[in-house]
Design a protein around this motif. Sequence first.
Motif, PDB file in Angstrom:
ATOM      1  N   UNK A   1       0.817  -1.206   0.000  1.00  0.00           N
ATOM      2  CA  UNK A   1       0.000   0.000   0.000  1.00  0.00           C
ATOM      3  C   UNK A   1       0.856   1.263   0.000  1.00  0.00           C
ATOM      4  N   UNK A   2       1.932   1.264   0.770  1.00  0.00           N
ATOM      5  CA  UNK A   2       2.810   2.432   0.830  1.00  0.00           C
ATOM      6  C   UNK A   2       3.381   2.741  -0.556  1.00  0.00           C
ATOM      7  N   UNK A   3       3.803   1.709  -1.267  1.00  0.00           N
ATOM      8  CA  UNK A   3       4.343   1.903  -2.611  1.00  0.00           C
ATOM      9  C   UNK A   3       3.261   2.435  -3.547  1.00  0.00           C
ATOM     10  N   UNK A   4       2.085   1.806  -3.511  1.00  0.00           N
ATOM     11  CA  UNK A   4       1.007   2.242  -4.384  1.00  0.00           C
ATOM     12  C   UNK A   4       0.544   3.650  -4.086  1.00  0.00           C
ATOM     13  N   UNK A   5       0.455   3.999  -2.799  1.00  0.00           N
ATOM     14  CA  UNK A   5      -0.039   5.325  -2.437  1.00  0.00           C
ATOM     15  C   UNK A   5       0.934   6.425  -2.824  1.00  0.00           C
ATOM     16  N   UNK A   6       2.237   6.168  -2.686  1.00  0.00           N
ATOM     17  CA  UNK A   6       3.225   7.153  -3.126  1.00  0.00           C
ATOM     18  C   UNK A   6       3.161   7.374  -4.625  1.00  0.00           C
ATOM     19  N   UNK A   7       3.012   6.304  -5.391  1.00  0.00           N
ATOM     20  CA  UNK A   7       2.871   6.441  -6.839  1.00  0.00           C
ATOM     21  C   UNK A   7       1.607   7.221  -7.184  1.00  0.00           C
ATOM     22  N   UNK A   8       0.541   6.980  -6.436  1.00  0.00           N
ATOM     23  CA  UNK A   8      -0.735   7.661  -6.669  1.00  0.00           C
ATOM     24  C   UNK A   8      -0.621   9.156  -6.395  1.00  0.00           C
ATOM     25  N   UNK A   9      -0.018   9.518  -5.260  1.00  0.00           N
ATOM     26  CA  UNK A   9       0.144  10.930  -4.923  1.00  0.00           C
ATOM     27  C   UNK A   9       1.008  11.652  -5.967  1.00  0.00           C
TER      28      UNK A   9
END
Length: 288
Positions: free
Chosen positions: A77-85
């Motif tokens: 989730x941390x990886x995905x959320x950083x990419x999303x932001x």
Amino acid sequence: MNNVVAAAAWMIGAITSFTLMAIAGRSVSAELDTFEIMLFRSLTGIVIVVGVALSAGTFSQVNRNRLSLHGARNIFHFAGQNLWFYAITVIPLAQVFALEFTTPIWVILLSPLLLKERITSVGLLCAGIGFIGILIVARPDPANISWGLIAAASCAVFFALTAILTRKLTQTETITTILFYLTVMQAVFGLICAGYDGDIALPSLAALPWVILIGCAGLLAHFCLTKALSIAPASIVMPIDFVRLPTIAIVGVVLYQEPLEIWVFVGAALIFAANYLNISYAVRTTKP
């Protein structure tokens, strides 16, 4: 209330929260990088989760039984959320969400392998219809591939893995436990990644309300998503998230003067059709 209908109601809450988080994320992107946003979001979340858990008397539910699974879920989730932001700051919101919406397709396809959930022909059909709708909305041009497009497409894979592991955790863990480790672990990840260079920017007074909104909206989104996944299979819950597409397209036009193309609504119509087919089939097959 039928479990599928209840899960759909919880997903509406998640959709609203994710939309607010996108608006807030854009508002602070000039001051904070994605790691700093995740750090302050998680710190806000810790205060809320611990406060609510102590008030509700559920803090004692927190345990260390499945730390490795919590760790894997939160890394994804941390990886995905950083990419999303990152993606929401460099390409149109509708395009980010459209590419992110490959998440349900990955969930439908991966759930049989990781959750042992049976995939149906209707599920495959819905995934195919939804994917066609996404392509119509995004219309990615190989000649103009950007880091923003790559980030938006990649975050979908990480979010799918997050959803699948969340479903596994809900089989034995309470929502308080899941949200506690979500905030604590990602605060640690954010501190390490934001502070590796010895320079962590603090939000200004103008940005502080947006940072708090990110923390609250992100936590509420995960609460709603976790509730939905706890009462219905991931292959049914996640396609409901497609509703975010027309919502964020309108937000992009109103707040950021992003172009609104007819193809967004053509693709959205297919996505809605896929959702309706998937949910109506699930309701019929789960009736006693």
